[in-house]
Design an enzyme around this catalytic site. Structure first.
Site, PDB file in Angstrom:
ATOM      1  N   ASP A  76      -6.946  -1.796   4.971  1.00 54.35           N
ATOM      2  CA  ASP A  76      -6.424  -2.832   4.080  1.00 54.35           C
ATOM      3  C   ASP A  76      -6.763  -4.245   4.558  1.00 54.35           C
ATOM      4  O   ASP A  76      -6.185  -5.213   4.061  1.00 54.35           O
ATOM      5  CB  ASP A  76      -4.897  -2.706   3.954  1.00 54.35           C
ATOM      6  CG  ASP A  76      -4.504  -1.449   3.181  1.00 54.35           C
ATOM      7  OD1 ASP A  76      -5.177  -1.145   2.192  1.00 54.35           O
ATOM      8  OD2 ASP A  76      -3.535  -0.796   3.583  1.00 54.35           O
TER       9      ASP A  76
ATOM     10  N   ASP B 237       0.884  -1.163   0.000  1.00 57.68           N
ATOM     11  CA  ASP B 237       0.000   0.000   0.000  1.00 57.68           C
ATOM     12  C   ASP B 237       0.928   1.219   0.000  1.00 57.68           C
ATOM     13  O   ASP B 237       2.076   1.126   0.424  1.00 57.68           O
ATOM     14  CB  ASP B 237      -0.870  -0.044   1.261  1.00 57.68           C
ATOM     15  CG  ASP B 237      -1.656   1.237   1.450  1.00 57.68           C
ATOM     16  OD1 ASP B 237      -2.304   1.677   0.483  1.00 57.68           O
ATOM     17  OD2 ASP B 237      -1.613   1.797   2.563  1.00 57.68           O
TER      18      ASP B 237
ATOM     19  N   ASP C 160      -0.874  -0.463   5.906  1.00 59.77           N
ATOM     20  CA  ASP C 160      -0.920   0.210   7.199  1.00 59.77           C
ATOM     21  C   ASP C 160      -2.001  -0.372   8.100  1.00 59.77           C
ATOM     22  O   ASP C 160      -2.090  -0.022   9.273  1.00 59.77           O
ATOM     23  CB  ASP C 160      -1.098   1.720   7.048  1.00 59.77           C
ATOM     24  CG  ASP C 160      -2.419   2.091   6.381  1.00 59.77           C
ATOM     25  OD1 ASP C 160      -3.189   1.184   6.045  1.00 59.77           O
ATOM     26  OD2 ASP C 160      -2.665   3.299   6.218  1.00 59.77           O
TER      27      ASP C 160
END
Length: 633
Positions: free
Chosen positions: A531, A339, A527
């Site tokens: 996600d 990410d 993080d």
């Protein structure tokens, strides 16, 4: 060293000293000849039995209890069968008036077996200490504010949501919550790795496991203990052993079938050749040696110990691994998907360019007037860099999707290119990517501000390391393609996908999983805040910088407590070192055991060599497993 370990060490040393003295005396003057006659062997037998019972009473007890419970074939059973058989063989030889042997070897087997067990216990304790230091983040009590406004000390599990607790200087924060009164500084090192104390004040969110440093604060609890950050972390660590690696499962199944097989072979080795050669004593001795060396201690003990040491070493470095299965799989990971925001970048905007440079302060002052009422990260980044006094004689009007218009002594326009076009203002476009804020005053273009999400310093090193050892590094982000391209170029990411919604990220991960080779392992690093679906979908999900996020801890297989991508490098090195030691132990133990088993069957190895084949190999494997906790390079 624990009390039990000290007690066992004293017992081992005392037994070893007695054994050495007795062995030297027996070999020097032959204790059986002191009494003479047919029962002269009773003196050395009695003395050796005292040492045997002193060093082996717990092994005999475990074997007896396991037999009662139906668990016959384990290392305790093999030790008892082989050593008691050695005593029986010695008595048989004494009755036959042959040279007495077997008493000393039986004691030696158990002494060295206990030495190996002690080192295993020490190694486990050392690894557990790494985890225990991490688990010390839990507070033992909470100062609960009652209806009378007084504080009473209670167990953190008794505190409910919306209760108010007080944390005094030097105390651990017991529960997650929001500061409602007071201001202080927090030591967050145990959770985030950040050495600098964090300033907190009324309205700040606070998580359990941190330490209050300076002043008393009152906290309104937002999560009960079992849902708190510290509880989630402790649960993750305590249950790490529930997820076994393939190597561990293989060894468990191997030992289950292996032990009864070798007992049957030993019985056949004692009986069949004896019938043919009429030499029962020789073949019984070989069978007993075979039993001693066949004990799978080295594999059964050292393999789980290697994984346990690896998980403990990872915990010491702020890396929480949910189980040995994930450590084994992570070692094979060769596709890393990241990410962007909060993982490769800091997730906070910063001003990176102001144009024109010679008029920087004026451009920032005008932008600050326009953004004075905004809590947007862009406005915050401008406030951080500009110290000018704000002129409050302006009326602020937000223009949806375009920017802000501020009317006062002058008319200030602050926003994107569309806003400038609406007012027919000619602008100079920057060459760099990022979020561009154009500023105009009284229809005259004054300049622009470029704002970017800062790339983490350690991102360059982490991605460079992975590019050297892995197949591919990929970035998935919701940002626009221009920004994604620039970040990917700067960091060294080999591939990226931009303008993705959360559901699009899941789709992209599924595409990658379906297209990868059979032996490839895909690892997603995020993080952890938004996600969770992608973390769960991946072969290995790693959340970082996400302490306090329930979704991260629940969905990921590995949690990097420190908001630092270098932890990813450490995790990879620890996984590699752990698996290297696991395979070394497996190959070494099997090769040596097979070799000595053959020698024992042929009568080319006595009981002393058999002792090395069992206890010596286990001892060396345990020492090798301890190396996981040494400094990683």
């Amino acid at each position: 060293m624990s009390r039990k370990q000290k007690k066992n060490l004293i017992r081992i040393i005392f037994s070893l000293v007695l054994f050495i003295i007795l062995f030297i005396v027996d070999k020097s003057i032959s204790l059986d000849k002191l009494i003479g006659g047919n029962f002269g062997f009773l003196l050395p037998l009695s003395l050796y039995l005292v040492i045997y019972l002193l060093i082996g009473y717990d092994v005999l007890r475990k074997a007896f209890l396991n037999i009662i419970h139906g668990h016959i074939f384990d290392e305790n059973f093999l030790m008892c069968l082989a050593t008691l058989g050695a005593f029986g063989l010695g008595i048989f030889k004494a009755i036959q008036k042959e040279e007495i042997e077997g008493f000393d070897e039986a004691c030696a087997v158990l002494i060295f077996y206990q030495v190996g067990e002690w080192f295993q216990s020490y190694a486990v304790g050392k690894s557990r200490k790494s985890i225990t230091s991490l688990m010390d983040i839990r507070a033992d009590y909470a100062n609960l504010k009652n209806e009378d406004g007084k504080y009473i000390i209670v167990d953190p599990t008794e505190v409910n949501v919306d209760d108010v607790i007080m944390v005094k200087p030097g105390e651990k924060v017991p529960l997650d919550g929001i500061v409602v009164s007071g201001s202080s500084t927090l030591d967050t090192k145990a959770l985030t790795g950040e050495s600098l104390p964090r300033e907190i004040y009324s309205g700040c969110e606070i998580i359990s496991g941190t330490i209050n440093l300076s002043s008393p604060i009152e906290i309104k609890v937002t999560k009960v203990f079992y849902d708190s950050t510290v509880s989630k972390i402790l649960d993750l660590v305590e249950n790490a052993s529930n997820h076994k690696a393939k190597s561990e499962n293989f060894i468990s199944k191997f030992a289950k079938y292996y032990t009864p097989i070798v007992v049957i072979i030993a019985v056949m080795l004692a009986i069949i050749p004896s019938i043919i050669t009429k030499d029962f004593t020789t073949w019984l001795y070989r069978a007993l040696s075979f039993l001693v060396v066949s004990c799978p201690c080295a594999l059964v003990i050292s393999i789980p110990l290697s994984f346990f040491a690896g998980i403990g070493c990872a915990s010491k470095h702020g890396i929480l691994v949910k189980g040995s299965a994930y450590l084994e799989r992570f070692n094979k990971s060769n596709i890393f998907v990241f990410d962007k925001t909060g993982t490769l970048t800091k997730g906070n905007f910063a001003v990176v360019e102001v144009f024109p440079k010679e008029n920087e302060s004026e451009v920032l002052r005008l932008a600050l007037i326009a953004e004075k009422n905004s809590n947007h990260p862009i406005a915050n980044s401008i406030r951080e860099i500009c110290n000018a006094e704000i002129d409050n004689n302006y009326t602020i009007t937000e223009i949806a999707g375009k920017g802000i218009k501020a009317c006062g002594n002058t008319t200030i326009l602050c926003g994107n290119e569309k806003l400038m076009n609406d007012y027919n203002i000619e602008i100079i476009k920057p060459s760099s990517n990022g979020t561009i804020i154009y500023i105009a005053e009284d229809s005259i273009f004054k300049g622009y501000i470029v704002i970017e999400d800062e790339i983490k310093d350690e991102a360059y090193e982490a991605v460079s390391y992975l590019n050297n050892i892995c197949k591919n590094t990929i970035m998935l982000t919701g940002d626009n393609p221009q920004i994604a391209n620039e970040v990917a170029k700067k960091i060294g990411i080999t591939e990226y996908k931009a303008s993705l919604l959360p559901q699009n990220k899941v789709y992209e991960i599924q595409k990658l999983l379906n297209s990868k080779d059979k032996n490839d392992v895909l690892c997603f690093v995020g993080d952890g805040v938004n996600d969770a679906p992608v973390l769960m979908e991946s072969d290995i999900g790693i959340s970082m910088g996400s302490i306090g996020s329930d979704a991260a801890i629940e969905a990921s297989d590995i949690v990097l407590m420190y908001d630092d991508l270098k932890s990813l490098i450490n995790a990879k090195k620890i996984a590699k070192k752990t698996m290297s030691i696991v395979y070394q132990n497996i190959y070494f133990a099997i090769i040596i055991k097979v070799l000595i088993l053959i020698l024992s069957s042929l009568g080319l190895a006595n009981m002393w060599i058999a002792v090395f084949g069992d206890v010596g190999v286990a001892f060396l494997c345990i020492l090798n497993a301890i190396r996981v906790n040494t400094k990683i390079k």
